[in-house]
Design a protein around this motif. Sequence first.
Motif, PDB file in Angstrom:
ATOM      1  N   ALA A  45      45.239  40.820  29.500  1.00  0.00           N
ATOM      2  CA  ALA A  45      46.679  40.962  29.258  1.00  0.00           C
ATOM      3  C   ALA A  45      47.342  41.778  30.362  1.00  0.00           C
ATOM      4  O   ALA A  45      48.455  41.477  30.786  1.00  0.00           O
ATOM      5  CB  ALA A  45      46.922  41.609  27.899  1.00  0.00           C
ATOM      6  N   VAL A  46      46.654  42.804  30.851  1.00  0.00           N
ATOM      7  CA  VAL A  46      47.229  43.668  31.889  1.00  0.00           C
ATOM      8  C   VAL A  46      47.135  43.008  33.259  1.00  0.00           C
ATOM      9  O   VAL A  46      48.105  42.995  34.021  1.00  0.00           O
ATOM     10  CB  VAL A  46      46.521  45.041  31.895  1.00  0.00           C
ATOM     11  CG1 VAL A  46      46.945  45.877  33.078  1.00  0.00           C
ATOM     12  CG2 VAL A  46      46.801  45.774  30.590  1.00  0.00           C
ATOM     13  N   ALA A  47      45.988  42.452  33.584  1.00  0.00           N
ATOM     14  CA  ALA A  47      45.759  41.935  34.933  1.00  0.00           C
ATOM     15  C   ALA A  47      46.063  40.450  35.071  1.00  0.00           C
ATOM     16  O   ALA A  47      46.093  39.938  36.190  1.00  0.00           O
ATOM     17  CB  ALA A  47      44.307  42.189  35.337  1.00  0.00           C
ATOM     18  N   GLY A  48      46.298  39.751  33.971  1.00  0.00           N
ATOM     19  CA  GLY A  48      46.516  38.307  34.016  1.00  0.00           C
ATOM     20  C   GLY A  48      47.651  37.872  34.925  1.00  0.00           C
ATOM     21  O   GLY A  48      47.460  37.005  35.793  1.00  0.00           O
ATOM     22  N   PRO A  49      48.843  38.443  34.786  1.00  0.00           N
ATOM     23  CA  PRO A  49      49.944  38.030  35.658  1.00  0.00           C
ATOM     24  C   PRO A  49      49.657  38.292  37.145  1.00  0.00           C
ATOM     25  O   PRO A  49      49.974  37.454  37.992  1.00  0.00           O
ATOM     26  CB  PRO A  49      51.123  38.865  35.164  1.00  0.00           C
ATOM     27  CG  PRO A  49      50.793  39.196  33.746  1.00  0.00           C
ATOM     28  CD  PRO A  49      49.301  39.331  33.723  1.00  0.00           C
ATOM     29  N   ALA A  50      49.055  39.421  37.455  1.00  0.00           N
ATOM     30  CA  ALA A  50      48.745  39.732  38.851  1.00  0.00           C
ATOM     31  C   ALA A  50      47.698  38.763  39.402  1.00  0.00           C
ATOM     32  O   ALA A  50      47.817  38.305  40.547  1.00  0.00           O
ATOM     33  CB  ALA A  50      48.256  41.174  38.979  1.00  0.00           C
ATOM     34  N   LEU A  51      46.701  38.451  38.615  1.00  0.00           N
ATOM     35  CA  LEU A  51      45.683  37.501  39.062  1.00  0.00           C
ATOM     36  C   LEU A  51      46.255  36.095  39.215  1.00  0.00           C
ATOM     37  O   LEU A  51      45.891  35.372  40.147  1.00  0.00           O
ATOM     38  CB  LEU A  51      44.498  37.490  38.086  1.00  0.00           C
ATOM     39  CG  LEU A  51      43.644  38.754  38.078  1.00  0.00           C
ATOM     40  CD1 LEU A  51      42.624  38.685  36.956  1.00  0.00           C
ATOM     41  CD2 LEU A  51      42.958  38.950  39.405  1.00  0.00           C
ATOM     42  N   GLU A  53      49.362  35.374  40.023  1.00  0.00           N
ATOM     43  CA  GLU A  53      50.167  35.401  41.256  1.00  0.00           C
ATOM     44  C   GLU A  53      49.266  35.361  42.486  1.00  0.00           C
ATOM     45  O   GLU A  53      49.554  34.649  43.458  1.00  0.00           O
ATOM     46  CB  GLU A  53      51.043  36.657  41.277  1.00  0.00           C
ATOM     47  CG  GLU A  53      51.918  36.784  42.499  1.00  0.00           C
ATOM     48  CD  GLU A  53      52.963  35.677  42.602  1.00  0.00           C
ATOM     49  OE1 GLU A  53      53.347  35.346  43.737  1.00  0.00           O
ATOM     50  OE2 GLU A  53      53.381  35.147  41.553  1.00  0.00           O
ATOM     51  N   LEU A  54      48.194  36.097  42.452  1.00  0.00           N
ATOM     52  CA  LEU A  54      47.246  36.106  43.575  1.00  0.00           C
ATOM     53  C   LEU A  54      46.656  34.713  43.786  1.00  0.00           C
ATOM     54  O   LEU A  54      46.547  34.235  44.924  1.00  0.00           O
ATOM     55  CB  LEU A  54      46.134  37.119  43.313  1.00  0.00           C
ATOM     56  CG  LEU A  54      45.103  37.328  44.408  1.00  0.00           C
ATOM     57  CD1 LEU A  54      45.757  37.979  45.621  1.00  0.00           C
ATOM     58  CD2 LEU A  54      43.973  38.188  43.895  1.00  0.00           C
ATOM     59  N   PHE A  55      46.296  34.050  42.713  1.00  0.00           N
ATOM     60  CA  PHE A  55      45.754  32.703  42.799  1.00  0.00           C
ATOM     61  C   PHE A  55      46.797  31.735  43.360  1.00  0.00           C
ATOM     62  O   PHE A  55      46.491  30.901  44.213  1.00  0.00           O
ATOM     63  CB  PHE A  55      45.285  32.237  41.408  1.00  0.00           C
ATOM     64  CG  PHE A  55      44.758  30.842  41.393  1.00  0.00           C
ATOM     65  CD1 PHE A  55      43.505  30.559  41.915  1.00  0.00           C
ATOM     66  CD2 PHE A  55      45.505  29.810  40.865  1.00  0.00           C
ATOM     67  CE1 PHE A  55      43.012  29.269  41.905  1.00  0.00           C
ATOM     68  CE2 PHE A  55      45.027  28.517  40.852  1.00  0.00           C
ATOM     69  CZ  PHE A  55      43.769  28.244  41.372  1.00  0.00           C
ATOM     70  N   GLN A  56      48.025  31.865  42.891  1.00  0.00           N
ATOM     71  CA  GLN A  56      49.101  30.995  43.365  1.00  0.00           C
ATOM     72  C   GLN A  56      49.327  31.178  44.868  1.00  0.00           C
ATOM     73  O   GLN A  56      49.504  30.197  45.607  1.00  0.00           O
ATOM     74  CB  GLN A  56      50.385  31.279  42.586  1.00  0.00           C
ATOM     75  CG  GLN A  56      51.462  30.265  42.791  1.00  0.00           C
ATOM     76  CD  GLN A  56      51.062  28.897  42.261  1.00  0.00           C
ATOM     77  OE1 GLN A  56      50.300  28.781  41.308  1.00  0.00           O
ATOM     78  NE2 GLN A  56      51.564  27.859  42.897  1.00  0.00           N
ATOM     79  N   GLN A  57      49.302  32.409  45.338  1.00  0.00           N
ATOM     80  CA  GLN A  57      49.468  32.681  46.767  1.00  0.00           C
ATOM     81  C   GLN A  57      48.324  32.083  47.580  1.00  0.00           C
ATOM     82  O   GLN A  57      48.548  31.524  48.653  1.00  0.00           O
ATOM     83  CB  GLN A  57      49.548  34.186  47.019  1.00  0.00           C
ATOM     84  CG  GLN A  57      50.842  34.816  46.560  1.00  0.00           C
ATOM     85  CD  GLN A  57      50.829  36.323  46.734  1.00  0.00           C
ATOM     86  OE1 GLN A  57      49.859  36.894  47.230  1.00  0.00           O
ATOM     87  NE2 GLN A  57      51.905  36.972  46.305  1.00  0.00           N
ATOM     88  N   ALA A  58      47.129  32.196  47.064  1.00  0.00           N
ATOM     89  CA  ALA A  58      45.968  31.645  47.771  1.00  0.00           C
ATOM     90  C   ALA A  58      46.069  30.122  47.873  1.00  0.00           C
ATOM     91  O   ALA A  58      45.784  29.541  48.930  1.00  0.00           O
ATOM     92  CB  ALA A  58      44.678  32.048  47.063  1.00  0.00           C
ATOM     93  N   ILE A  59      46.484  29.475  46.787  1.00  0.00           N
ATOM     94  CA  ILE A  59      46.635  28.017  46.797  1.00  0.00           C
ATOM     95  C   ILE A  59      47.732  27.605  47.786  1.00  0.00           C
ATOM     96  O   ILE A  59      47.584  26.630  48.526  1.00  0.00           O
ATOM     97  CB  ILE A  59      46.939  27.489  45.382  1.00  0.00           C
ATOM     98  CG1 ILE A  59      45.735  27.706  44.466  1.00  0.00           C
ATOM     99  CG2 ILE A  59      47.357  26.028  45.401  1.00  0.00           C
ATOM    100  CD1 ILE A  59      44.501  26.935  44.891  1.00  0.00           C
ATOM    101  N   GLU A  60      48.819  28.348  47.812  1.00  0.00           N
ATOM    102  CA  GLU A  60      49.914  28.034  48.738  1.00  0.00           C
ATOM    103  C   GLU A  60      49.473  28.165  50.194  1.00  0.00           C
ATOM    104  O   GLU A  60      49.839  27.350  51.041  1.00  0.00           O
ATOM    105  CB  GLU A  60      51.116  28.936  48.455  1.00  0.00           C
ATOM    106  CG  GLU A  60      51.849  28.578  47.192  1.00  0.00           C
ATOM    107  CD  GLU A  60      52.930  29.570  46.833  1.00  0.00           C
ATOM    108  OE1 GLU A  60      53.144  30.538  47.602  1.00  0.00           O
ATOM    109  OE2 GLU A  60      53.557  29.402  45.765  1.00  0.00           O
TER     110      GLU A  60
END
Length: 65
Positions: A45-51, A53-60
């Motif tokens: 719940a705490v780290a989900g949004p940050a992870l 976003e990190l995944f989305q940036q990596a895919i981009e």
Amino acid sequence: MTTLRHWWKHTAGWVADLADDDAGDVPGWVLVTLMTAGLVVVIWAVAGPALSELFQQAIERVSGL
């Protein structure tokens, strides 16, 4: 015959001791499992949004968008 009787009493006592030792351990494992699941939910719940976003940036970066 005495040796067999002695062996049987010794083995039966050992099996009974083994069963007694494991019986009290089950609630401990249940508690550990529930606490671990709770920690996973809280961390997710705490780290989900940050992870995410990190995944989305990596895919981009990989896809070049």
